[in-house]
Design a protein around this motif. Structure first.
Motif: not given
Length: 854
Positions: A81-87, A57-60, A48-54, A74-76
């Motif tokens: 979205e902005k923060n995820i782009r600049h991890l 854009p808020r989840v990696n 489920y977490f793999a699906l959610l990440a796909s 795993i760790m989610a």
């Protein structure tokens, strides 16, 4: 105008379309997390977490490592979205704020103005506390899907690192059991055995020693990669008592914790309490049961790294089966007889229900987590500023300390343990230095060894692991152990210096080298292995597995060069022996000296010990840690369940049996005669009378029974030995999880390679008066106490701690302490190894010396 409006609306249409594609946990699983009698297993959770990440854009989602048994961890990472782009930039900002030496005041202010606060939420470390793992699915979905402005503000100001389970092996162990027993009389019971291969429930006691694979993986995330300011560790605490316990914690506090930690705990805890109370959540208690003294837990170790560890303990259901609670069970009464109303006084609004469900747990954890994120988003700047200031204060205090650095000298009794201690520290983000490689014409002014300066951000962690501590007198008994001082329990010498020498250089992880003597000369007849190193025993076992001929010296001889003597191992210098030893020395730390002549009759051949480890049918944590020790040092053994022993399985087939710490009642009859398997309903666990008689017959016939802690006390009575335990029912004595010192009879083969005195871990274990037997170790007459807590210590002085007693043709070895405690007590490992080696069949002496040309 129409054109501009269309352009403006396009992103909104895209976002709405995007959110519409996000799959809910209910749709993915076929049930809602928290539903009665439904549990998601690890494949479903990771899927489920793999699906959610796909989809969002808020989840990696990242794989941070693997478990003891090879499952992915795993760790989610959940944020805007902005923060995820600049991890990458945000991780670097957290690193800089964690270490104020790396940035200026202006740079610090710039980072605090721009960076989000980072929190790590850990779920279901204890696998039977399964609600949090199910909560994680719905919680992640809500953050990924929600269109509310409040959630948007939270996401922009926070990053959530969500670990759905930090023990996936145990998670599936519990889920498989629950599904298997659904609809039977065992439904809702805990599975027999340990839900972590080695630690069971003790996987939350490893966070300063880092023995377990899972602990190592998450520790790297905490102190080397993400540096979160807040850690939220979600637990359950049984069905009675409050419905939820949250900070602030009970008043007993380790003095090395920065006061800002306490301030933030009150700030966050009060907000969660107020928010949940406003939402009509009943039965919340604070300032009770769980203290802030011990170091080894998931939420406590971060205290010493300038991170706020928050513990939530929710009442348990019967896994996914509802539980009916009877009010007459003193629901909110403290078990402490001195403070019978402690919990009641700290409960705002008592819970008056009768049925408690998994969905209640999921709901209360969901509300708690959102309340946490809300207060973190609101206080973002203050939390980041405090995080920076704690690191700054630690460095400043270190500069002012009378002890500027701890030194691990190169001269050590056991170099392998000293090396291991440094590796443990470095894995926790501690900086270590060594003298620069300098011209020998210019002498180094200082002790040759590794330096650990206190002027670094994790100063509290250094002091807490090096200094002896004394637990304060209080109305509440300690929550867990009271002592963990690493140099004591690892048998490592250290020094303090008031001034750090010049010309020190930092070392990177995996760069720790030890100047051991590895002398493997071509043509040598023997290679002598130093028994003072724990690693030596691993090497010996691996050589025996390769059928390399190994012997041990039992008599001193003037022909042997110093320091070779009694207890040293001799490896024959064959091509196989030489090649095998050279390979093993690449990964082990010990002294090896080449010999060309060994006098006849002073050594005996080592044989493999045919070893049995007794496993309690209902699970025994001390047994798990014993298995960890044996596996780590490559000692072969078989595991037998106490309820399944038979003469055919034991007598004449094995040389020694290890019995980990267990009470006499549990040993004989199991835990209250409970059902331990729905296939063998009403079959009680334990040895039973027949199993006890089998053990007695085994020892009388020449076998060795090795017993730890409570099992040693049990055997003195069950075997009717002329040995008496003097601790119980002694009134007023207490030493719960402390480090004590014993003196050893170094002439006894159980003590080969040991120093004259050593620290032992002691937890109100037996202490012996011996009428018939050999006292191998006893508590020091002068001062047995080293660190932790002890009351009425006088009873210990000169009393026996380690005894060997003949029984027929065999012997019983009684450890009145746990020499392998949680895989942490390196100082006493060799006592276990020697007990095992001495249990092997009588070896044949060498009849002739082997001569070689010089």
């Amino acid at each position: 105008m129409v054109k501009r409006l269309t352009i403006f609306l396009y992103p909104l249409i895209f976002i709405s379309s995007l959110f519409a594609q996000i799959t809910s946990p209910q749709k993915y699983l076929g049930f809602t997390p928290g539903d009665e009698k439904k549990l998601a297993d690890w494949d479903q959770i990771t899927g489920y977490f793999a699906l959610l990440a796909s989809q969002s854009p808020r989840v990696n989602v990242v794989e941070i490592g693997s478990t003891t048994e090879g499952k992915p961890m795993i760790m989610a990472i959940i944020s805007s979205e902005k923060n995820i782009r600049h991890l990458k930039k945000i991780k670097e900002a957290m690193h800089l704020l964690a270490d104020p030496r790396l940035i200026t005041e202006n740079e610090k202010n710039r980072l605090i103005n721009a960076a989000p606060v980072v929190t790590l939420i850990n779920c279901s470390l204890h696998s039977t506390e399964i609600g949090a793992s199910q909560f994680s699915l719905q919680f992640a979905y809500d953050l990924a899907f929600s269109k509310s402005k409040d959630i948007g503000a939270i996401l922009s100001r926070t990053i959530t690192l969500l670990i759905p389970s930090s023990n996936p092996d145990g998670h599936d162990f519990v889920v498989d059991w629950y599904r298997k027993t659904l609809g039977t009389s065992a439904e809702g019971t805990y599975p027999p055995g340990l839900y972590h291969k080695y630690a069971g429930h003790d996987n939350n006691r490893d966070w300063f020693m880092l023995n377990l694979q899972e602990t190592k993986v998450i520790t790297k995330v905490l102190y080397k990669e993400w540096f979160p300011q807040i850690i939220f560790d979600m637990h359950e605490m049984g069905n009675e008592g409050p419905r939820l316990v949250i900070p602030p914690q009970f008043e007993v506090t380790n003095p090395l914790i920065d006061p800002l930690i306490h301030q933030e705990l009150r700030y966050i805890g009060d907000h969660i309490l107020n928010d949940l109370t406003a939402r009509n959540v009943e039965g919340i208690a604070t300032n009770t049961v769980f203290d802030m003294w011990w170091h080894g837990g998931f939420r406590t170790a971060p205290y010493f790294h300038n991170m706020v560890g928050i513990l939530s303990e929710v009442a348990s259901a019967r896994l996914a089966t509802p539980d009916t609670i009877h009010q007459q069970n003193n629901l909110f009464a403290s078990k402490n007889i001195i403070a019978p109303d402690a919990i009641l006084q700290n409960t705002v609004k008592p819970w008056n229900g009768t049925v408690w469900r998994l969905e209640d747990i999921v709901d209360i954890e969901n509300k708690s987590a959102f309340a946490l994120l809300e207060i973190l988003a609101r206080g973002r700047k203050d939390i980041l500023e405090n995080f920076y200031q704690m690191g700054r204060r630690a460095i400043d205090k270190g500069i002012q300390d009378s002890c500027q650095a701890y030194i691990i000298p190169l001269e050590q009794h056991d170099p392998s343990s000293a090396k291991k201690l440094l590796e443990i520290l470095m894995a926790q983000g501690i900086e270590i230095y060594r003298p620069e490689r300098i011209d020998h014409a210019i002498p180094f002014r200082g002790t040759l060894g590794y330096y650990i300066p206190t002027a670094q951000p994790y100063r509290s962690n250094i002091l807490c692991l090096f200094e002896p501590l004394k637990y304060p007198e209080t109305i509440m008994s300690p929550y867990d152990i009271t002592a963990w001082t690493l140099p004591y329990q690892m048998g490592v010498n250290f020094e303090k210096t008031i001034k750090i020498p010049e010309r020190l250089e930092p070392i990177a992880e995996h760069e720790i080298e030890w100047p051991v003597q590895n002398e493997i000369l071509p043509g040598a007849a023997y290679f002598a292995l130093d028994p003072r190193s724990n690693d030596t025993y691993r090497v010996v076992q691996e050589l025996l597995d390769l059928d390399v001929r190994v012997s041990r010296i039992f008599e001193n001889s003037a022909s042997l060069p110093s320091p070779i003597g009694v207890g040293w191992f001799l490896v024959e210098g064959t091509d196989l022996g030489r090649a095998s030893l050279e390979r093993l020395l690449r990964t082990n730390c010990l002294d090896v000296i080449s010999l060309n002549l060994v006098e006849a009759g002073i050594s005996k051949i080592c044989r493999k010990t045919r070893l049995v480890l007794i496993e309690n049918c209902t699970g025994n944590i001390d047994q798990g840690w014993t298995r960890y020790l044996l596996d780590t040092y490559k000692i072969p053994y078989v595991t037998m369940r106490d309820c399944e022993l038979s003469p055919e399985s034991l007598i004449n087939r094995y040389d020694a049996v290890i019995l980990p710490s267990v009470s006499a009642h549990t040993l004989l009859w199991g835990e209250g005669n409970e059902v331990y398997s729905h296939e063998t309903e009403n079959h009680s666990a334990g040895l039973g009378q027949n199993g006890l008689e089998l053990l007695q017959t085994f020892v009388r016939a020449g076998g060795t029974l090795i017993t730890f802690g409570e099992a040693a006390k049990s055997m003195t009575a069950l075997f009717r030995l002329n040995i008496k335990n003097v601790i119980h029912p002694f009134d007023g004595f207490s030493a719960p999880g402390s480090l004590l010192q014993i003196s050893l009879n170094q002439e006894n083969q159980l003590c080969f390679g040991m120093p004259e005195n050593t620290a032992v871990f002691y937890n109100n274990d037996p202490v012996f008066v011996v009428d018939d037997g050999i006292v191998v170790g006893k508590y020091n007459a002068q001062e047995p106490f080293l660190s932790g807590y002890i009351k009425n210590k006088e009873i210990l002085k000169e009393q026996a701690a380690l005894v060997s007693s003949d029984y027929g043709k065999g012997k019983v070895i009684l450890f009145g302490f746990r020499p392998q405690h949680r895989g942490q007590t390196y100082s006493t490992f060799k006592l276990v190894f020697n007990s095992i080696i001495s249990s092997a069949p009588e070896a044949v002496e060498y009849l002739k010396p082997i001569l070689t040309e010089e």
